[in-house]
Design an enzyme around this catalytic site. Structure first.
Site, PDB file in Angstrom:
ATOM      1  N   TYR A   1      63.099  87.566  38.500  1.00  0.00           N
ATOM      2  CA  TYR A   1      62.159  88.602  38.917  1.00  0.00           C
ATOM      3  C   TYR A   1      62.862  89.959  38.836  1.00  0.00           C
ATOM      4  O   TYR A   1      63.054  90.645  39.836  1.00  0.00           O
ATOM      5  CB  TYR A   1      61.666  88.294  40.328  1.00  0.00           C
ATOM      6  CG  TYR A   1      60.553  89.192  40.830  1.00  0.00           C
ATOM      7  CD1 TYR A   1      59.672  89.807  39.959  1.00  0.00           C
ATOM      8  CD2 TYR A   1      60.379  89.397  42.193  1.00  0.00           C
ATOM      9  CE1 TYR A   1      58.647  90.632  40.424  1.00  0.00           C
ATOM     10  CE2 TYR A   1      59.365  90.203  42.676  1.00  0.00           C
ATOM     11  CZ  TYR A   1      58.511  90.824  41.793  1.00  0.00           C
ATOM     12  OH  TYR A   1      57.509  91.636  42.255  1.00  0.00           O
TER      13      TYR A   1
ATOM     14  N   GLU B   1      62.541  81.244  50.898  1.00  0.00           N
ATOM     15  CA  GLU B   1      61.967  80.551  49.750  1.00  0.00           C
ATOM     16  C   GLU B   1      62.945  80.529  48.585  1.00  0.00           C
ATOM     17  O   GLU B   1      63.133  79.497  47.926  1.00  0.00           O
ATOM     18  CB  GLU B   1      60.659  81.242  49.331  1.00  0.00           C
ATOM     19  CG  GLU B   1      59.516  81.065  50.314  1.00  0.00           C
ATOM     20  CD  GLU B   1      58.985  79.646  50.341  1.00  0.00           C
ATOM     21  OE1 GLU B   1      58.761  79.078  49.267  1.00  0.00           O
ATOM     22  OE2 GLU B   1      58.817  79.099  51.440  1.00  0.00           O
TER      23      GLU B   1
ATOM     24  N   CYS C   1      53.371  99.951  37.512  1.00  0.00           N
ATOM     25  CA  CYS C   1      54.826 100.000  37.369  1.00  0.00           C
ATOM     26  C   CYS C   1      55.232 100.009  35.894  1.00  0.00           C
ATOM     27  O   CYS C   1      56.158 100.721  35.499  1.00  0.00           O
ATOM     28  CB  CYS C   1      55.478  98.822  38.084  1.00  0.00           C
ATOM     29  SG  CYS C   1      55.529  99.011  39.876  1.00  0.00           S
TER      30      CYS C   1
END
Length: 389
Positions: free
Chosen positions: A132, A197, A356
């Site tokens: 990510y 997570e 973005c």
């Protein structure tokens, strides 16, 4: 009528481009002298309580609620916002003081609000590595997976890793960089994250690759690191943006504390051109508590801790391309997303990815990889050819 008057007055201040506003009663108002490049379509009046807020927050929240839609060029929207926001740029730089750990609990809460949305959610639109962060496209035709592998290898090559060295991965995410570092270079890796997570899945990945003897994943804040001059190298990809303006110096101080003299640090982070406030909508809904420093701000702070800049590389356009692919993956899998989240969340996330990508394309934000050393390091190769060999 009063609401329309307020909106028209607001939008006249944003007169750096050509666009249109289509009101709920059919009236269309054009801003600029040329053909509109995008349109804001207002389906119904925007509540007065929203009109009193920051303008970008007002329209983004209205979009999330389905009160407005956007048609046309998102890049042009980003360009107008960038020009408007920086009319008063070149502010006097003020170096933030080293913060105490009073912000640590808030930081952990902010991180969880974004990265603990669920591994199943990120799996829908990220690549197989679950990276990510900005990918690295050696070729325009690279798949997202190949570009993320490229990014990891490009990042690790810069560190000039040697077998047996100790590498700290601050903000290790789902662990793929830590795994490749151990597999390819034979280094001892400590990866830390404060997302539960990410921690759970990264641990499982390390175990499935039988790398427990080389990779340790910790659920730990960088502020709690206890090792003194222990690590030979540090890498941090996409984490610096989350420490907050008050903790920039603390982050640099703590990383210096755990790094050996002459040690190398690769800092991969989004940065901006000018110091200023975080976008109100991004701060409220996407990255609460985050802060994007300017390049000059970061270089100034690093110098105060005797960090020496060895190499700075912009990957701005790579991130725009990465976000375009994420947005495409997200849009093509909305049926899966709807099993997890509602339409308001979907509109929010779609706006985040699209806006973005445009912000990177127009240059209002950038992505830098800074290669730095703790004090002077005279042992590195004389040239940077080793990165591309």
């Amino acid at each position: 009528m009063l609401q329309k008057f307020f909106i028209k007055s607001f939008m006249k201040q944003w007169n750096f481009g050509n666009y249109a506003i289509k009101f709920w009663d059919g009236e269309t108002v054009k801003i600029g002298n040329n053909k509109p490049k995008f349109s804001l379509i207002l389906h119904q009046p925007i509540p007065f309580k929203l009109l009193s807020k920051d303008l970008s927050l007002t329209f983004a929240e209205a979009y999330m609620e389905g009160l407005i839609d956007i048609q046309g060029d998102y890049d042009e929207i980003a360009r107008i916002i960038y020009l408007h926001s920086n009319r008063k740029y070149l502010k006097k730089y003020q170096n933030p003081n080293i913060s105490s750990k009073i912000h640590q609990n808030k930081e952990s809460k902010n991180i969880k609000s974004h990265y603990d949305l669920g591994n199943d959610f990120y799996k829908i639109w990220l690549d197989e590595t679950k990276s990510y962060s900005c990918a690295y496209f050696k070729n325009p035709t690279d798949t997202l997976y190949q570009a993320q592998i490229n990014k990891i290898e490009h990042t690790l090559k810069k560190l000039n890793l040697k077998p047996g060295e100790k590498l700290l991965d601050i903000g290790c995410g789902w662990g793929w960089l830590s795994i490749i570092a151990a597999q390819k270079y034979g280094v001892q890796v400590t990866g830390i994250t404060i997302s539960e997570e990410q921690y759970k899945e990264a641990k499982e990945r390390v175990k499935s690759h039988k790398l427990e003897n080389l990779v340790e994943i910790r659920l730990q804040n960088y502020q709690d690191l206890q090792e003194k001059e222990y690590f030979d190298k540090i890498v941090s990809v996409g984490m610096f943006e989350h420490v907050g303006a008050k903790n920039l110096s603390l982050y640099c101080s703590k990383s210096k504390e755990v790094l050996k003299p002459g040690g190398i640090f690769l800092l991969h982070s989004i940065m901006v051109m000018f110091e200023g406030e975080t976008n109100a909508w991004i701060d409220k809904y996407i990255f609460p508590g985050g802060y994007l420093p300017s390049l000059r701000e970061v270089i100034s702070i690093l110098s105060e801790f005797d960090y020496h800049l060895l190499l700075a590389e912009s990957l701005r356009f790579h991130y725009a391309k990465t976000l375009d692919i994420w947005d495409k993956n997200f849009t093509q899998n909305l049926d899966k997303v709807r099993l997890l989240y509602d339409e308001k969340f979907i509109r929010m996330w779609s706006l985040y990815l699209k806006s973005c990508a445009s912000a990177f394309r127009v240059g209002s934000i950038d992505l830098f990889q800074l290669l730095i050393s703790k004090g002077a390091n005279n042992e590195l190769p004389l040239t940077k050819e080793y990165i591309y060999q």
